[in-house]
Scaffold this active site. Structure first.
Site, PDB file in Angstrom:
ATOM      1  N   SER A  72       8.143  -0.007  -4.125  1.00 20.26           N
ATOM      2  CA  SER A  72       7.112  -1.052  -4.225  1.00 20.26           C
ATOM      3  C   SER A  72       7.471  -2.246  -3.342  1.00 20.26           C
ATOM      4  CB  SER A  72       6.966  -1.527  -5.676  1.00 20.26           C
ATOM      5  OG  SER A  72       6.602  -0.457  -6.524  1.00 20.26           O
TER       6      SER A  72
ATOM      7  N   HIS B 237       4.559  -8.262  -6.737  1.00 20.54           N
ATOM      8  CA  HIS B 237       4.849  -7.031  -7.479  1.00 20.54           C
ATOM      9  C   HIS B 237       4.190  -7.050  -8.860  1.00 20.54           C
ATOM     10  CE1 HIS B 237       7.691  -4.515  -9.987  1.00 20.54           C
ATOM     11  NE2 HIS B 237       7.398  -3.668  -9.024  1.00 20.54           N
TER      12      HIS B 237
ATOM     13  N   ARG C  17       8.381 -10.647  -5.818  1.00 19.47           N
ATOM     14  CA  ARG C  17       8.277 -10.232  -7.230  1.00 19.47           C
ATOM     15  C   ARG C  17       6.971 -10.716  -7.858  1.00 19.47           C
ATOM     16  NH1 ARG C  17      11.209  -7.351 -10.430  1.00 19.47           N
ATOM     17  NH2 ARG C  17      12.859  -7.297  -8.859  1.00 19.47           N
TER      18      ARG C  17
END
Lengths: 210, 210
Positions: free
Chosen positions: B14, B40, B37
């Protein structure tokens, strides 16, 4: 700063803004509150194009919730976001098994993900109608589809809104062909917050929230 | 479906996808892991343009976390999303006062929001460096700014990422002029998931997550 600070006034004003910015978008009236609450929790109008509702899903889901159901989330965060008072008023309980030591042990032995084993665990141990609210784990969604197709699971609702970049889009597309009632956020977007918002939107139309 | 199911492999893949799609965007290397993040957790690349970091904030925040800090969230959902094992390894605790009966009582008497009173409560009762992770409540952010300006609060970090349509943009703009270190998601977007992702990103660079 001159501000509205009453939470309900803030929410009402927010929904007015969302409704106004949604003008021109097409969606069924029966699905409007879910769409708006998802946008409310994300400030992301992409959901107007991403959210897919199976035929009659809102009425059938609310019928289930009204009679008490087990709402199974795939993360603690999803569980945290669901209004427990509203759930309790409807006689629903909110359950999450992904961190249970028993599920962890089963996953260790099977080599499958805890998210997948948590679905099996719920299917095996929880009585009554099941509402799955999946905002994180593609393997949970895929397992739900497998168990439904094998005829051993008959969920009242599958909320399929994992977020992410790997397996996510594919797992959500699988749910679209599921015979069980479903609400799906197509594409990469979603999340535990979105899953919780959908459950709350369903509940807030049929009960008080506090 | 042929799938990667190992969680760390999924996360690594990812992050590769996110890094590749971020090519051409400008951001400081020291802030990259936080930005990635947050994307994400949201699948939303708008954060590449929205996230604002005060000068040196990542190094100073990590220095604080490394020596043990109290991480104060404004929602249970934010608290749920923070990796407690990583926090414990750093000697940090994760606290949320918004649902405490004492704060509810104070808010009832004062007429202020529980979110605001929870900030005062944390400032008054929690020792040690404070990291505020605010993903929901503009009134919490505004109160943090007031207490800092009054000289009675000196937070080690303010994560200012409420989501929403009312008071949200304005409260986050206030934080941008705060002398305390801050990370802000400008505009409407953010959320408890984003607040938790920022805390986790800071911790994962300086400790194991499990």
């Amino acid at each position: 700063m001159d501000m509205i600070t009453n939470p309900m006034e803030i929410e009402n004003r927010s929904f007015e803004i969302i409704s106004s910015e949604l003008e021109g978008k097409e969606f069924k009236k029966e699905n409007a509150n879910i769409l708006k609450r998802v946008i409310h929790t994300s400030a992301d109008f992409d959901y107007a194009d991403n959210l897919f509702f199976s035929e009659g899903v809102v009425a059938s889901a609310q019928n289930t919730l009204r009679n008490g159901a087990a709402i199974i989330t795939d993360t603690q965060m999803g569980s945290s976001g669901i209004n427990k008072r509203a759930a309790a008023k409807l006689g629903c309980e909110v359950l999450c098994f992904v961190d249970s030591p028993e599920v962890a042990q089963i996953a260790k032995e099977s080599g499958h993900t805890r998210s997948r084993e948590a679905v099996d665990y719920a299917a095996r141990t929880v009585a009554g109608p099941l509402v799955f609210a999946v905002g994180n784990a593609p393997t949970a969604l895929i397992r739900i589809c497998e168990l439904v197709e094998a005829g051993v699971l008959d969920p009242a609702l599958v909320i399929a809104v994992p977020v992410g970049f790997v397996n996510v889009v594919e797992s959500k597309e699988l749910v679209l062909s599921l015979k069980a009632p479903h609400i799906v956020a197509r594409g990469r977007k979603g999340g535990s917050n979105v899953a919780a918002a959908i459950v709350n939107a369903l509940m807030y139309e049929i009960t008080d929230r506090d």
